[in-house]
Design an enzyme around this catalytic site. Structure first.
Site, PDB file in Angstrom:
ATOM      1  N   GLY A  66      -3.191  -2.691   8.348  1.00  0.00           N
ATOM      2  CA  GLY A  66      -4.309  -2.533   9.275  1.00  0.00           C
ATOM      3  C   GLY A  66      -3.770  -2.041  10.590  1.00  0.00           C
ATOM      4  CB  CYS A  93       1.889  -2.880   6.822  1.00  0.00           C
ATOM      5  SG  CYS A  93       2.075  -2.306   8.516  1.00  0.00           S
ATOM      6  CE1 TYR A  94      -2.908  -7.491  12.028  1.00  0.00           C
ATOM      7  CE2 TYR A  94      -4.093  -8.121  10.040  1.00  0.00           C
ATOM      8  CZ  TYR A  94      -3.885  -8.247  11.407  1.00  0.00           C
ATOM      9  OH  TYR A  94      -4.644  -9.124  12.135  1.00  0.00           O
ATOM     10  CG  HIS A 179       2.403   1.607   4.791  1.00  0.00           C
ATOM     11  ND1 HIS A 179       1.171   1.005   4.761  1.00  0.00           N
ATOM     12  CD2 HIS A 179       2.863   1.466   6.053  1.00  0.00           C
ATOM     13  CE1 HIS A 179       0.875   0.531   5.962  1.00  0.00           C
ATOM     14  NE2 HIS A 179       1.891   0.796   6.773  1.00  0.00           N
ATOM     15  CD  GLU A 181      -0.032   1.688   1.515  1.00  0.00           C
ATOM     16  OE1 GLU A 181       0.980   1.065   1.139  1.00  0.00           O
ATOM     17  OE2 GLU A 181      -0.546   1.527   2.644  1.00  0.00           O
ATOM     18  CG  ASP A 237     -19.281  13.390  -7.439  1.00  0.00           C
ATOM     19  OD1 ASP A 237     -18.174  13.473  -8.008  1.00  0.00           O
ATOM     20  OD2 ASP A 237     -19.414  13.305  -6.213  1.00  0.00           O
ATOM     21  CE  LYS A 377     -15.473  14.847  -5.895  1.00  0.00           C
ATOM     22  NZ  LYS A 377     -16.886  15.060  -5.566  1.00  0.00           N
TER      23      LYS A 377
END
Ligand code: XMP
Length: 521
Positions: A66, A93-94, A179, A181, A237, A377
């Protein structure tokens, strides 16, 4: 009202991962990465009631990063009860700092921090770092954990973070300051896999095939023996949503494709070919080009164009619905990111005009079927591939509802539409041939309704310019202009001028977003 996870997400999240959100940007990326490892993940707000987490019964919890410092006033706080549910926890992290603080560790603001690629030294090849080639990671922090809580082993350090990673294997609590990710942490996905499959002992069952089976069953249950209709836009979509519903209820689904005449070259034919012929979905192809074009006569203001097209679209769609008569359900391609933006919980879907083709009717007396509500998506595209949707539709770049009308700067006329459509076709073809189509968020042509002087052969010309707009982006919120190779630009330019009558100049838009927007209107 306390947050409650929507029912269709609860079923999946049982035995999956809950990402506790301390800052939306970070949490969505983590959730996507977890799903890429074929484990379902759902996002819950940081103040989620631990009882709700118990009700959901996830197989693991990830506390996201965050933007805040744990010492800031109003910093999102972690309910320590989340750490004591007997569910494995990974703090990032946070998220790691809040966990350290809650368990009696020390978080210090050193005043400098680390940002970007950072060397990391691993102390222990056990636990999350087992067998991983670890040398650099991606950091973005000011505060750092300087003393790990009791029961934790410090497993890695970086120059600015004495506790770059920590583990308490007995209680299955883990923290990383970097991180995992982001792609710039090369071993990040493997580390996440270690958490998912070793620490949490989860099974990778979140696959496109399973998503399809699950959704088909849900749609059957929801729609029963009633009928449904779906508006197709030509985009991925609505196409995937329609195919899922068609697989579930067959010919009791009718698709309506309103061609407002502002589409790209051959788009109408492609929808007809795929849905009408290949998948045999009952399809009503409304050819409304003339009505839209005459309504746009004299209109030059961008908002007026959007409003007219949106309104006319709804009117046309409504008319078709009335003709059909007894459709009880309306299929919508609402995505998980839309669900998160509108609160992420049990709230009914908010239909955002921006996300749909000019906005679908909101006063229709129909229940919504939203088979993509769980999906990001990129997952919609994978499901589309699995369903056999043509590659062109699956990987189609985003296209605005008002279509080419907002790419003609000035009045929309039949002549300008034809010129723009042709120029856009040439541009797309060259981008595809260069193998860049999927790397670009969007690439398209714009026609400003001005003329400039040129010379072709021995004659003076006075004709329109075409603007090349190509951007890279992750989410359309920000975008960078794409550095297309000069040879490619040259080819596009000369082809457009040679092949598209009415154009004598090609220019390149080198504006990022912000300050520009992606579209010109
Ligand atoms: P801007 O131009 O605001 O666009 O940077 C951001 C993204 O949204 C798309 N866009 C639209 N999509 N209806 C849509 O469905 C619209 O009215 C609309 N306007 C812009 C645009 O193509 C880009 O991907």
């Amino acid at each position: 009202m306390a947050f409650a996870l929507a029912p269709e997400l609860v079923d999946q999240a049982r035995g999956g991962i809950l990402v506790v959100d301390f800052g939306a940007q970070y949490s969505q990326l983590i959730a996507r990465r977890v799903r890429e490892c074929r484990v379902f993940s759902a996002i819950v707000p940081h103040d989620v009631d631990p009882d709700e987490v118990v009700r959901i019964a996830p197989g693991g919890i990830i506390l996201s990063g965050g933007p805040a410092s744990v010492y800031e006033d109003g910093a999102p706080s972690l309910d320590p009860r989340l750490l004591n549910l007997g569910i494995p926890v990974l703090g990032i992290c946070y998220g790691m700092q809040s966990m350290a603080q809650a368990l009696g560790g020390v978080v210090t603001n050193s005043g400098t921090g680390e940002f970007g690629r950072t060397e990391i030294r691993v102390h222990s090849r056990e636990g999350l770092f087992r067998d991983l080639p670890v040398d650099t990671c991606w950091m973005s922090h000011r505060d750092a954990v300087t003393s790990a809580p009791e029961g934790f082993t410090v497993t890695a350090e970086t120059p600015g973070a004495p506790v770059a990673a920590m583990e308490d294997p007995v209680n299955r609590r883990f923290g990383v300051q970097f991180h995992p990710e982001v792609v710039h942490t090369p071993f990040g996905t493997d580390l996440l896999k270690g958490f998912l499959f070793d620490a949490c002992d989860l099974t990778p069952t979140w696959t496109p095939a399973n998503v399809i089976d699950d959704q088909v069953a849900r749609i059957r249950e929801q729609v029963g023996d009633q009928r449904a209709m779906c508006g197709l836009s030509g985009g991925v979509d609505s196409a995937v949503a329609a195919l899922l519903v068609h697989r579930a209820i067959g010919d009791r689904l009718t698709c309506v494709f309103v061609d407002h005449g502002m589409l790209r070259m051959n788009e109408g034919e492609q929808v007809e070919e795929a849905f009408g012929k290949h998948f045999n979905v009952p399809l009503i192809h409304v050819r409304a080009q003339d009505a839209f074009l005459s309504g746009l006569k004299g209109v030059t203001d961008p908002e007026e164009k959007r409003k007219f097209i949106g309104g006319e679209f709804i009117r046309t769609f409504d008319q078709e619905a009335a003709k059909l008569g007894n459709e009880k359900f309306l299929v919508q391609g609402t995505l998980y990111s839309d669900v998160i933006e509108s609160g992420g919980g049990t709230n009914a879907a908010v239909i955002k005009s921006h996300h749909n083709v000019g906005g679908l009717p909101d006063d229709m007396d129909m229940a919504l079927v939203e088979p993509l509500r769980q999906l990001f998506k990129d997952e919609v595209r994978l499901v589309g591939e699995e369903l056999g949707l043509p590659e062109r539709m699956v990987w189609r770049q985003p296209f605005p509802g008002p279509g080419l009308a907002i790419r003609i700067i000035g009045e929309v006329t039949a002549e300008r539409l034809e010129i723009l459509r042709h120029a856009d076709f040439v541009l797309q073809e060259e981008i595809r041939l260069a193998g860049l189509y999927r790397d670009l968020w969007q690439s398209f042509a714009v026609l400003p309704a001005i003329r400039s002087v040129g010379v072709q052969g021995d004659s003076r010309t006075y004709a329109y310019p075409i603007v090349i707009r190509a951007v890279t982006s992750d989410d359309a919120m920000t975008a960078d202009w794409a550095r297309l190779p000069h040879d490619l630009l040259e080819k596009i330019s000369s082809r457009i001028i040679n092949e598209v009558p009415g154009v004598n100049r090609v220019v390149l838009d080198i504006t990022s977003k912000p300050p520009g927007t992606i579209e010109w209107e």
